[in-house]
Design a protein around this motif. Sequence first.
Motif: not given
Length: 389
Positions: A291-293, A306-310, A339-341
């Motif tokens: 659950g970390c950004a 990680w695409r658009d999740a970071s 974090a959710s992404r």
Amino acid sequence: MVDALRAPGSVLMTADTVGGVFSYAIELARALAKRGVRTSLATMGGPLSAPQREAAGRVPGLSVVESSFQLEWMDDPWDDVARAGDWLLAVEERVRPDVIHLNGYAHGALGFRAPKLVVAHSCVLSWWAAVLGGEAPPQYDRYRREVARGLAAASAVVAPTQAMLDALVRHHSALASFRGARTVVIPNAVDPDRFAPRPKEELLLAVGRLWDQAKNIAALGEVAPHLPWPIQVAGSDVHPGGGARPIPSLHPLGVLSPSGVAAALARASIYAHPARYEPFGLSVLEAALSGCALVLGDIPSLREVWRDASLYVDPGDTGALRSALQALIDDPGRRQEMASRARARAFDFSPRRMARSYLHLYGELLRGGSRNKRSPARETPHAAAAGDE
């Protein structure tokens, strides 16, 4: 489908005890055990640590055969590499595996009885280009030749990302004729049951060797004094050449057990990994499941995974790193969204999918398909998902 191919009863796998390859090997062995496949793990590089020994003991049917032979990327290792080759051939003769799974290059040239695959977790030449720039110096010419021989003799070559596979071809295809070999991308994986979000604290976390220029922990040391939250680092500050190299502005946690890493990740709000070189990044996957950004180095492999999740930053731009971290600190809503992404994306990299992909490849090798025939599709998490259930 895997079921249409012969499934192996046992696999002889190599792993070093120095980096993340050991964690990858344990995760894969555990997933294969659930499918009835026994793994013999031949370790090199040094004795197992207590946490490594504990992790291996939890894998059903896993047999660990230890050694302390030097690894092919170490200084002047070649006498040890040759002795390790003789040792591996003797281990194969004793355990009689169906498949040889090599997490290194040079031993791909050995005359194993069983079909063999080589997995490219990293390489000195691509590391040098990404971290130091340009080509590795002539002192690595022997390494070039030995890697080329191993790749050329392998029945299949695997990498955890397309970026790593492309780097391997770019740096080694001049000597290794493996362009026509079966090449497959099989992403690494982490058991999601071992990582979960907990109430988050106002802190940032990094995991990695403090002295490793590829991990770029030093960049975090530069920005830490300018941020309102502390940056904790889990990992060794002892360089292989000797001597501790701490970074005073960071809060060192030392070398943690797997459960200790999981606990630290569960507390952290932001995971920072401004890497210059990272063929996959198991620690990033663990952070996402926790659950970390994410704030990551803007390099092809991490973009691929990680695409658009970071959020991404140039590894050489400490100003951009500071701004990205400060932006997440200042905006709880954005921090939670990222974090959710990341957590949603992380579930694409399951041990079950990784095992299915390797079992399919093992089956192809056992069937004796031509090594000059490229696999019809490179495995990605989403490609593998179609038959996962």
